[in-house]
Design a protein around this motif. Structure first.
Motif, mmCIF file in Angstrom:
data_model
loop_
_atom_site.group_PDB
_atom_site.id
_atom_site.type_symbol
_atom_site.label_atom_id
_atom_site.label_comp_id
_atom_site.label_asym_id
_atom_site.label_seq_id
_atom_site.Cartn_x
_atom_site.Cartn_y
_atom_site.Cartn_z
ATOM 1 N N ARG A 1 0.830 -1.203 0.000
ATOM 2 C CA ARG A 1 0.000 0.000 0.000
ATOM 3 C C ARG A 1 0.864 1.252 0.000
ATOM 4 N NH1 ARG A 1 -4.324 1.159 4.796
ATOM 5 N NH2 ARG A 1 -2.527 2.147 5.764
ATOM 6 N N LEU B 1 2.120 1.922 -3.527
ATOM 7 C CA LEU B 1 1.129 2.541 -4.415
ATOM 8 C C LEU B 1 0.924 4.011 -4.048
ATOM 9 C CD1 LEU B 1 -1.485 -0.348 -4.749
ATOM 10 C CD2 LEU B 1 0.371 0.285 -6.304
ATOM 11 N N GLU B 2 0.945 4.310 -2.760
ATOM 12 C CA GLU B 2 0.801 5.708 -2.332
ATOM 13 C C GLU B 2 1.966 6.562 -2.834
ATOM 14 O OE1 GLU B 2 -0.257 6.230 1.743
ATOM 15 O OE2 GLU B 2 0.097 8.381 1.704
ATOM 16 N N LEU C 1 1.644 7.290 -6.592
ATOM 17 C CA LEU C 1 0.746 8.401 -6.935
ATOM 18 C C LEU C 1 1.367 9.743 -6.570
ATOM 19 C CD1 LEU C 1 -2.861 7.194 -5.980
ATOM 20 C CD2 LEU C 1 -1.758 7.249 -8.218
ATOM 21 N N ASP D 1 2.216 12.853 -9.166
ATOM 22 C CA ASP D 1 1.768 14.236 -8.991
ATOM 23 C C ASP D 1 2.930 15.204 -8.765
ATOM 24 O OD1 ASP D 1 -0.937 13.891 -9.400
ATOM 25 O OD2 ASP D 1 -1.439 13.650 -7.287
ATOM 26 N N GLY D 2 4.143 14.684 -8.652
ATOM 27 C CA GLY D 2 5.287 15.562 -8.408
ATOM 28 C C GLY D 2 5.377 16.045 -6.974
ATOM 29 N N ILE D 3 4.653 15.371 -6.062
ATOM 30 C CA ILE D 3 4.639 15.803 -4.655
ATOM 31 C C ILE D 3 5.822 15.207 -3.889
ATOM 32 C CG2 ILE D 3 3.311 15.729 -2.490
ATOM 33 C CD1 ILE D 3 0.749 15.768 -4.209
ATOM 34 N N VAL E 1 -5.805 3.694 -8.504
ATOM 35 C CA VAL E 1 -6.894 3.865 -7.548
ATOM 36 C C VAL E 1 -7.931 2.754 -7.722
ATOM 37 C CG1 VAL E 1 -8.764 5.381 -6.790
ATOM 38 C CG2 VAL E 1 -6.539 6.354 -7.410
ATOM 39 N N THR F 1 -6.955 -0.436 -6.052
ATOM 40 C CA THR F 1 -7.058 -0.471 -4.589
ATOM 41 C C THR F 1 -8.492 -0.629 -4.112
ATOM 42 O OG1 THR F 1 -7.298 1.934 -4.325
ATOM 43 C CG2 THR F 1 -5.060 1.045 -4.373
ATOM 44 N N ILE G 1 -3.760 18.221 -8.944
ATOM 45 C CA ILE G 1 -3.063 17.075 -8.344
ATOM 46 C C ILE G 1 -3.844 16.605 -7.122
ATOM 47 C CG2 ILE G 1 -0.766 17.713 -9.181
ATOM 48 C CD1 ILE G 1 -0.118 18.805 -6.458
ATOM 49 N N GLY G 2 -3.532 15.398 -6.686
ATOM 50 C CA GLY G 2 -4.189 14.830 -5.506
ATOM 51 C C GLY G 2 -5.596 14.369 -5.813
ATOM 52 N N TRP H 1 -7.008 11.452 -4.885
ATOM 53 C CA TRP H 1 -7.081 10.040 -5.270
ATOM 54 C C TRP H 1 -7.824 9.161 -4.281
ATOM 55 C CZ3 TRP H 1 -6.252 10.223 -10.087
ATOM 56 C CH2 TRP H 1 -5.234 10.995 -10.633
ATOM 57 N N PHE I 1 -8.795 8.299 0.058
ATOM 58 C CA PHE I 1 -7.989 8.190 1.284
ATOM 59 C C PHE I 1 -7.232 6.882 1.396
ATOM 60 C CE2 PHE I 1 -9.772 5.377 4.620
ATOM 61 C CZ PHE I 1 -10.790 4.813 3.875
ATOM 62 N N ILE J 1 -5.067 5.295 -0.632
ATOM 63 C CA ILE J 1 -3.647 5.486 -0.936
ATOM 64 C C ILE J 1 -3.366 6.933 -1.343
ATOM 65 C CG2 ILE J 1 -3.157 3.100 -1.573
ATOM 66 C CD1 ILE J 1 -3.402 4.015 -4.526
ATOM 67 N N GLN K 1 -3.633 12.633 1.371
ATOM 68 C CA GLN K 1 -2.828 12.931 2.553
ATOM 69 C C GLN K 1 -3.283 14.272 3.160
ATOM 70 O OE1 GLN K 1 -1.558 12.243 -0.487
ATOM 71 N NE2 GLN K 1 -0.639 10.229 -0.224
ATOM 72 N N ALA L 1 2.265 19.061 -1.063
ATOM 73 C CA ALA L 1 1.416 19.202 -2.255
ATOM 74 C C ALA L 1 1.423 20.638 -2.757
ATOM 75 C CB ALA L 1 -0.002 18.738 -1.941
ATOM 76 N N ALA M 1 4.427 21.273 -4.747
ATOM 77 C CA ALA M 1 4.395 20.725 -6.107
ATOM 78 C C ALA M 1 3.632 21.637 -7.066
ATOM 79 C CB ALA M 1 3.779 19.330 -6.094
#
Lengths: 290, 290
Positions: free
Chosen positions: A154, A157-158, A161, A165-167, A189, A192, B136-137, B139, B141, B143, B146, B232, B235
């Protein structure tokens, strides 16, 4: 008392071993599921069936069952009153119902003090100290099972992602994972949504493999997992001489990564859970017989 | 062109606003769900219905719909070909279908560059830079998300079980949580089995509250969440002067906790998502009309 029985029952099958009073196994057998939480009478049927078959496998008469004491290790035995309900309907001369973890610990470290860490798709721990057992962990990957294959998968996979996203930084491993999902985060997604712990856990060996090759994201995930496993080991408050067994599919991958303190305590398991039930039976009931 | 329409459609309802060509709203209305991913024709029905009602609310003739251009912000508009399929069957003079995030950003920061962070049960981000938007983001909770309420609540339950097992330190907050579940870790696990993001997220305000009072576990969770939200934001590569709006149920709780750099960029949202659709429509279609 001529014989003792060891029983290891779980959600997929029930194993039985017949042994002499000193714990030497002379016959083994297997029957269907023994899930005392969902089907108590079905569990009893399969337990007795496995015991009968073990007598036959040893060339002994199953009619001796009412004269033979048994130790049973069963998942769920620590919950509610399942243990008492089952003991009331078993046909053995005496029945000692323990959890599956208890007989696994007895099998792994023997009758004395020691501990085991089950590190596989999930994680769980048990330690015996001055003869008293204490279990921790094993709460499932959603909010527990830190360091398990499911959590490691998990986490991967997190991070995949977050890298997309470039985070957080990407790595060869996150690139590879994203490619597995056609470079489409929505596919990640989607995966999961219905993934079971074992589906997440399937990625864990890959994470260890990339960590060994220096992949920064894989190393971060593995370092966190090792830290989590060691935090749990710390809570067991082992004494320096206590034997510690790693069990489960990730045992070999973790063994070399633990800090020296815990590596020095690692031992190969003496026996499996069924063997633990047998030796516990020989120990308990021979003592009582004296 | 006398009027423009703004439409904000989602899984529970569809809102429409009729405005004059310069973007002054003269009528608003609401109809049923507009989920283009699960029910495209149903979405069209509710979109047209909301538009008609907005004309009526403004005391104008709905027969002007074919002469009126519209900007629609709809969840899922960035997935597959839903956008094109919908545009082909809409009755407006011109239809511009954007994501729900795009009109929310336009509403929050106006027509220029800027960014928004939606921090609620989930988290998602969008920035517009030199007129180009990037999301972005968001997706989910499991995975992702945040820093969201769902993740904060899940973290709290995880730390509660770790504290129960003696693996990580307990705190007044973890003690309080365990008491909520009758001091039974199995009840905590049972809760998570069927918990939806909002169920986890329901605990988030309590975590912020205890963090403010100095609870060590709560502070650890909140610090991690703030760090995740700032990662985030990083980014998004905002320029120092770009406006940043926090939206969502946790916006107020996060605002004071961001580092000075981001606090200096925070602005109150200019308008809501429906207002964003209206002003985008006035901007786009007036320009085209000239």
């Amino acid at each position: 008392m001529r014989f003792v029985l060891g029983i290891d029952g779980g959600g997929t099958s029930c194993k039985a071993a017949l042994a002499t009073a000193d714990g030497a196994v002379i016959g083994r057998a297997r029957s269907g599921a023994a899930n005392i939480r969902t089907d108590l009478t079905g569990a009893r049927t399969h337990i007795v069936d496995a015991a009968r078959q073990a007598f036959l496998a040893a060339g002994q008469d199953p009619d001796l069952i009412p004269e033979t004491p048994a130790v049973l290790g069963l998942a769920g035995a620590n919950v509610g009153t399942y243990r008492q309900q089952l003991q009331a309907i078993l046909p053995f001369a005496a029945s000692r119902v323990e959890t599956d973890a208890e007989i696994a610990l007895e099998g792994a470290v023997g009758a004395g003090d020691g501990a085991m860490a089950i590190v596989g798709t999930g994680t769980a721990y048990m330690a015996r100290k001055d003869g008293k057992s204490r279990a921790i962990g094993g709460w499932g990957f959603q909010i527990g099972d830190q360091g398990s294959g499911a959590r490691i998968g998990r986490d991967l996979l997190e991070q995949t992602l977050l890298a997309h996203d470039g985070i957080r930084p990407a790595s060869p491993l996150t690139d590879e994972m994203l490619a597995v999902f056609r470079n489409n985060p929505e596919d990640v997604v989607e995966f999961t949504t219905n993934a079971k712990p074992g589906d997440f856990g399937g990625f864990a060996p890959k994470v260890f493999e990339h960590a060994a090759k220096g992949d920064a994201v894989a190393q971060w995930i593995v370092d966190k997992a090792v830290d989590d496993v060691e935090a749990a080991l710390g809570a067991l408050e082992l004494r320096p001489g206590d034997p510690l067994c790693l069990l489960g599919g990730l045992a070999g991958l973790y063994a070399s990564r633990l800090t020296e303190r815990y590596r020095a305590q690692l031992r190969q398991p003496l026996d499996d859970a069924l063997g633990g039930a047998v030796s516990m039976a020989a120990r308990l009931f021979s003592e009582q017989g004296r």
